[in-house]
Enzyme design. Structure first.
Site, short mmCIF file in Angstrom:
data_model
loop_
_atom_site.label_atom_id
_atom_site.label_comp_id
_atom_site.label_asym_id
_atom_site.label_seq_id
_atom_site.Cartn_x
_atom_site.Cartn_y
_atom_site.Cartn_z
N ARG A 77 -12.76 4.06 2.46
CA ARG A 77 -13.92 4.67 3.27
C ARG A 77 -13.03 4.43 4.56
O ARG A 77 -11.47 4.16 4.94
CB ARG A 77 -13.89 2.57 3.36
CG ARG A 77 -14.95 2.43 2.79
CD ARG A 77 -16.40 2.89 2.59
NE ARG A 77 -17.71 2.58 2.47
CZ ARG A 77 -18.00 3.43 1.03
NH1 ARG A 77 -17.42 4.37 0.40
NH2 ARG A 77 -18.82 3.23 0.31
N HIS A 80 -16.70 12.71 3.24
CA HIS A 80 -17.14 12.38 1.63
C HIS A 80 -17.65 12.76 1.05
O HIS A 80 -19.04 11.99 0.71
CB HIS A 80 -18.41 11.63 2.49
CG HIS A 80 -18.48 9.74 2.42
ND1 HIS A 80 -18.39 8.92 3.08
CD2 HIS A 80 -18.44 9.65 0.97
CE1 HIS A 80 -18.11 8.18 2.12
NE2 HIS A 80 -18.08 8.02 0.93
P1 NAP Z 1 -14.29 -1.78 -7.55
O1 NAP Z 1 -14.85 -1.64 -9.04
O2 NAP Z 1 -15.37 -2.74 -7.47
O3 NAP Z 1 -12.52 -1.99 -7.84
C1 NAP Z 1 -12.07 -2.09 -6.50
C2 NAP Z 1 -10.96 -2.29 -6.89
O4 NAP Z 1 -10.05 -3.05 -5.62
C3 NAP Z 1 -10.87 -3.89 -8.41
O5 NAP Z 1 -9.38 -3.52 -9.09
C4 NAP Z 1 -9.98 -4.50 -7.33
O6 NAP Z 1 -8.64 -5.91 -8.11
C5 NAP Z 1 -9.47 -4.53 -6.18
N1 NAP Z 1 -9.75 -4.85 -4.42
C6 NAP Z 1 -9.77 -5.73 -4.44
N2 NAP Z 1 -9.61 -6.52 -3.32
C7 NAP Z 1 -8.55 -6.18 -3.49
C8 NAP Z 1 -7.46 -6.86 -2.42
N3 NAP Z 1 -7.99 -7.68 -1.25
N4 NAP Z 1 -6.02 -6.72 -2.97
C9 NAP Z 1 -5.77 -5.23 -3.74
N5 NAP Z 1 -7.02 -5.42 -4.79
C10 NAP Z 1 -7.95 -5.57 -4.29
O7 NAP Z 1 -15.07 -0.76 -7.05
P2 NAP Z 1 -14.49 0.48 -6.79
O8 NAP Z 1 -15.84 1.27 -8.31
O9 NAP Z 1 -13.23 1.10 -8.26
O10 NAP Z 1 -14.80 2.39 -5.75
C11 NAP Z 1 -13.59 1.83 -4.79
C12 NAP Z 1 -14.50 1.98 -3.66
O11 NAP Z 1 -14.09 2.99 -3.65
C13 NAP Z 1 -15.67 1.33 -3.12
O12 NAP Z 1 -15.79 -0.13 -3.07
C14 NAP Z 1 -16.46 2.89 -2.37
O13 NAP Z 1 -15.67 2.17 -1.14
C15 NAP Z 1 -15.27 4.11 -2.58
N6 NAP Z 1 -16.04 4.76 -3.40
C16 NAP Z 1 -15.91 6.32 -2.51
C17 NAP Z 1 -16.03 7.39 -2.69
C18 NAP Z 1 -16.19 8.41 -1.91
O14 NAP Z 1 -17.32 10.17 -2.10
N7 NAP Z 1 -15.70 8.77 -0.69
C19 NAP Z 1 -17.22 7.27 -3.53
C20 NAP Z 1 -17.82 6.48 -4.45
C21 NAP Z 1 -16.86 4.76 -3.95
P3 NAP Z 1 -10.07 -6.61 -8.89
O15 NAP Z 1 -9.96 -5.89 -10.29
O16 NAP Z 1 -7.80 -7.61 -8.84
O17 NAP Z 1 -11.24 -7.08 -8.23
C1 GLV Z 2 -19.37 6.29 -1.32
O1 GLV Z 2 -18.84 6.27 -0.73
C2 GLV Z 2 -20.02 5.11 -2.67
O2 GLV Z 2 -19.73 4.25 -1.96
O3 GLV Z 2 -20.76 5.40 -3.65
#
Ligand code: NAP
Ligand code: GLV
Length: 306
Positions: free
Chosen positions: A221, A269
């Site tokens: 983000r 994005h």
């Molecule tokens: P997720 O499965 O919820 O994983 C989040 C990770 O971040 C977990 O490993 C978590 O640790 C870690 N985390 C959270 N808070 C933390 C902190 N304070 N300190 C250290 N580590 C922390 O999320 P995801 O599905 O991988 O997605 C991640 C992010 O990508 C989304 O929230 C979104 O904002 C972004 N995204 C962007 C796009 C794009 O097109 N640019 C698309 C999709 C998603 P734990 O494993 O220990 O819980």
């Molecule tokens: C895109 O940014 C998502 O959070 O899926």
């Protein structure tokens, strides 16, 4: 069962048709103010009025992985909030990040410029061992990205709240190990959720701790990054550049310095898009599993913010 659809910036009709086909016994309708109350909602950035009118909602399905925008709203008190759990996003994210890392490591930008100038020139091969890649966030997307980078034999490190055992990835956990993680990282990839703990986490004092010649890839983000701190560290020579897919304001305003900066690559994005068919299938399966009283993956914990 009644399902209410309310997704801004999304063409509703194909989603409605897909959800109706996947859930033939349900009534699936586009929400408008005053519509009859539903059991479940499929949403992206709905207005507050959507939830204020529907305190009875049992499930709220977000058609993205990140729930930062959703969690800013007052949500129905008893609703289970569910994020997209991969649904075709992790492979896209692995492609995007590996492309950005390799493009930087292999200096393809420099080769493209040389070729445009009609120049046949070689660059000295760089040592892979000198390009440790640190992935912040080892969740659904971060883990896939870290494993994909390890396939290319980069040293890979990961930082998350809880420590992980992922083959080929050195795990660091929690605030106590952030400094060690940053000091061991040259190319930093941000795949954290946006929460009060992670907002502005890519700022002067953290980015300064990366190895000299560091590189930043932000695909999470825009509000993780303090824009002017990144530019200052690139212009001072401490960082070599950045690839950015997400911004504090989207679309990125035309007068923003990121557009023209020679060491910053911008994309709109698009690193991991929501895939409609995969998402509909996942949401429909989860709605049916909830109806049968079965557990589902991807449940958001509003208190921790992801
Ligand atoms: P997720 O499965 O919820 O994983 C989040 C990770 O971040 C977990 O490993 C978590 O640790 C870690 N985390 C959270 N808070 C933390 C902190 N304070 N300190 C250290 N580590 C922390 O999320 P995801 O599905 O991988 O997605 C991640 C992010 O990508 C989304 O929230 C979104 O904002 C972004 N995204 C962007 C796009 C794009 O097109 N640019 C698309 C999709 C998603 P734990 O494993 O220990 O819980
Ligand atoms: C895109 O940014 C998502 O959070 O899926």
């Amino acid at each position: 069962m009644r399902i209410s659809f309310c997704c801004t910036d999304t063409k509703a009709e194909p989603w409605l048709q897909g959800l109706r086909a996947a859930l033939p016994d349900a009534s699936v309708e586009l929400w408008s103010a005053g519509a009859p109350p539903a059991d479940h909602a499929v949403v992206w950035a709905p207005p507050q009025a959507f939830f204020d009118e529907q305190p009875q909602l049992k499930g709220v399905f977000n058609i993205g992985a990140g729930v930062d925008a959703l969690l800013k709203l007052r949500l129905p008190p008893l609703a289970t909030v569910v994020r997209l759990d991969d649904a075709g996003m992790s492979v896209q994210m692995a492609e995007y990040v590996c492309h950005a890392v390799i493009r930087h490591f292999r200096e393809f930008g420099g080769y493209e410029a040389d070729v445009k100038a009609g120049k046949w020139s070689y660059r000295k091969p760089r040592a892979r061992a000198a390009f440790p890649v640190g992935v912040m966030g080892l969740g659904v997307l971060g883990e896939r990205v870290a494993k994909a980078l390890a396939q290319f034999e980069f040293p890979v490190l990961g930082w998350s709240r809880s420590s992980k055992a992922i083959a080929g990835v050195r795990s660091f956990a929690g605030a106590a190990q952030l400094a060690d993680f940053l000091a061991a990282t040259k190319v930093l990839v941000c795949l954290l959720p946006l929460t009060p703990d992670t907002r502005d986490i890519l700022r002067f004092d953290t980015l300064s701790q990366l190895q000299p010649g560091g590189y930043v890839i932000n695909v999470a983000r825009g509000s993780h990054l303090v824009d002017e701190d990144l530019i200052a560290l690139i212009d001072s020579g401490h960082l070599a550049g950045a690839t950015l897919d997400v911004f504090r304001t989207e679309p990125l305003p035309l007068d923003h310095p990121f557009w023209q900066h020679p060491k910053i690559t911008v994309t709109p994005h698009t690193s991991a898009r929501t895939l409609r068919d995969e998402s509909i299938a996942q949401i429909a399966d989860k709605i049916m599993a909830l109806a049968r009283g079965q557990p589902i993956a991807g449940i958001v914990e509003p208190v921790r913010g992801y």
